[in-house]
Enzyme design. Structure first.
Site, short mmCIF file in Angstrom:
data_model
loop_
_atom_site.label_atom_id
_atom_site.label_comp_id
_atom_site.label_asym_id
_atom_site.label_seq_id
_atom_site.Cartn_x
_atom_site.Cartn_y
_atom_site.Cartn_z
N GLY A 54 49.79 -14.41 3.80
CA GLY A 54 50.46 -14.90 2.60
C GLY A 54 50.53 -13.83 1.53
N PHE A 55 50.99 -14.22 0.38
CA PHE A 55 51.22 -13.27 -0.71
C PHE A 55 49.88 -12.72 -1.24
CE2 PHE A 55 51.61 -13.24 -5.49
CZ PHE A 55 52.09 -11.93 -5.57
N ASP A 75 45.44 -17.17 10.21
CA ASP A 75 46.64 -17.66 9.54
C ASP A 75 47.49 -18.37 10.59
OD1 ASP A 75 49.23 -17.77 8.13
OD2 ASP A 75 48.32 -16.37 6.72
N ASP A 99 45.00 -22.37 12.60
CA ASP A 99 45.18 -23.28 11.48
C ASP A 99 43.80 -23.64 10.95
OD1 ASP A 99 45.55 -25.63 9.89
OD2 ASP A 99 47.52 -25.87 10.82
N THR A 135 44.50 -28.58 4.07
CA THR A 135 44.14 -27.15 4.12
C THR A 135 43.09 -26.85 3.06
OG1 THR A 135 46.31 -26.54 4.96
CG2 THR A 135 45.07 -24.81 3.83
N TYR A 188 48.07 -30.47 -4.04
CA TYR A 188 47.63 -29.09 -4.29
C TYR A 188 46.54 -29.07 -5.37
CZ TYR A 188 47.82 -24.07 -5.16
OH TYR A 188 47.48 -22.73 -5.28
N LYS A 192 42.63 -28.31 -4.61
CA LYS A 192 41.86 -27.18 -5.17
C LYS A 192 40.61 -27.68 -5.88
CE LYS A 192 44.38 -23.65 -3.88
NZ LYS A 192 43.85 -22.79 -2.80
#
Ligand code: UDP
Length: 364
Positions: A54-55, A75, A99, A135, A188, A192
């Site tokens: 990812g970024f 990943d 995953d 996730t 999300y 978190k």
């Protein structure tokens, strides 16, 4: 660091985390790499990075590799783009198609586990809410259990999303947040928050040496072109001379932090000795805020095009502002974000310009 390409069968030389490597990476010749057992130097640290395609994770991997870490990426490739791992061709990382919602297959020794896997694009919030929630919950449990089993240090990527739509500014790490539970962002944001609570539970219950970062609006080269966050949108729109889409009236504000600054902060946090670092939560952000309508004008000036600005409805739950308190990062890590928005945007625009030119040349 030179890169040796190793046939699939030889990967067993290295203690593998998993047997499978995704075809996509194989086809790109990214399968690891150096024959570790043959010339492993004890001084090299070993790190696992979830979400390393990812970024944020990708830039982190690059930084670790530059410091001669042996890096294993876990990943599933679902939100990676080819550009996200092209740079890995020059390095020697191991990429495992895994995953994180499933327990990590494990062997070998690891010093550090960076849990950076999670879709974070607003476009994914609508399409992948369950995956995002799991996730960050089940995936974090698997990452922490893995770190615990390996007696490794864990660094968990949380987010400024834990503050929700904050009622105080700036947000200190002790601020509990103001987070709506039932909107599109909740998987999300709450994911978190749960990830943080679980990390702290591992610290308390198992004495795990875990640390948490809360990055604020990170941007820079190698974000997906279709990422959906504001800077990729504005930059790609301005480069194409298409209308710039400001949501709401554009008076909402954010503090944007350049990727290199964030990675530097992550690495500083990871390198604190256990007695200083264990259980630490730290904001990583740049304090200077900008309204989104002003950001649109700034991007136009840097790109040197003059597309019109069009106003679109504000997405559900869109926070009116977010701003990091940075005292803890300064005191604990001697860290501050040194890249100005102007220079960070210039780097970002150049990357997108090259990327778009390259894609259109390939299509011709
Ligand atoms: N935004 C916008 N136009 C876009 C994309 C985003 O005006 O094309 C706004 C968005 O509504 C939000 C701000 O830019 O107020 C930052 O959005 P982003 O998704 O980048 O980050 P986050 O909302 O998670 O802080």
């Amino acid at each position: 660091m030179s890169r040796h390409r190793t046939p699939l069968s030889q990967t067993s030389l290295r203690p593998p985390l998993a047997k499978t490597v995704c075809d996509r990476h194989k086809s790109l010749n990214l399968l690891s790499s150096k024959p570790v057992l043959a010339h492993k130097m004890e001084k090299n640290k070993r790190a696992v990075v979830t979400g390393g395609l990812g970024f944020l994770g990708g830039h982190l991997v690059e930084s670790l590799v530059a410091d001669e870490y042996e890096v294993t990426i876990l990943d599933n490739g679902m939100s990676a783009r080819d550009e996200a791992f092209e740079y890995l061709q020059a390095s020697s990382v191991e990429i495992i198609d895994h995953d994180v919602r499933r327990p990590f297959p494990s062997s070998g020794a690891f010093d550090e586990v960076y849990h950076f896997a999670s879709r974070a694009s607003p476009t994914d919030f609508e399409e992948h809410p369950v995956e995002i929630a799991l996730t960050n919950s089940q995936g974090t449990e698997n990452a922490l259990a893995f770190a615990h089993k390996h007696d490794a240090r864990a660094i968990v990527a949380s987010s400024s999303a834990v503050y929700g739509d904050p009622e105080v500014s700036p947000q200190h790490e002790s601020y509990p947040g103001h987070v709506p539970l039932h909107n599109e962002r909740a998987p999300y944001d709450e994911g978190k928050r749960f990830a943080e609570a679980l990390t702290e539970a591992y610290v308390r219950k198992h004495d795990l040496d875990a640390r948490i970062i809360r990055p604020f609006n990170v941007y820079g080269p190698r974000m997906r072109l279709d990422d959906g966050r504001v800077i990729p949108n504005f930059v790609t729109q301005a480069l194409a001379s298409e209308p710039i889409t400001v949501y709401g009236d554009g008076t909402q504000s954010r503090c944007f932090c350049y990727i290199d600054d964030v990675v530097r902060g992550v690495r500083k946090l990871a390198s604190l000795p256990t007695e200083e670092g264990r259980g630490t939560v730290v904001n990583l952000g740049r304090q200077k805020s900008i309204e989104i309508r002003e950001l649109a004008e700034t991007v136009k000036r840097i790109v040197e095009t003059s597309p019109e600005i069009v106003y679109k409805p504000l997405p559900e739950g869109d926070p009116s502002s977010r701003s990091p308190a940075v005292e803890r990062a300064a005191a604990l890590l001697d860290w501050s974000a040194s890249t100005t928005l102007q220079s960070g945007l210039k780097e970002t625009v150049e990357w997108y310009r090259d990327r778009i030119e390259m894609s259109s040349a390939q299509q011709r």
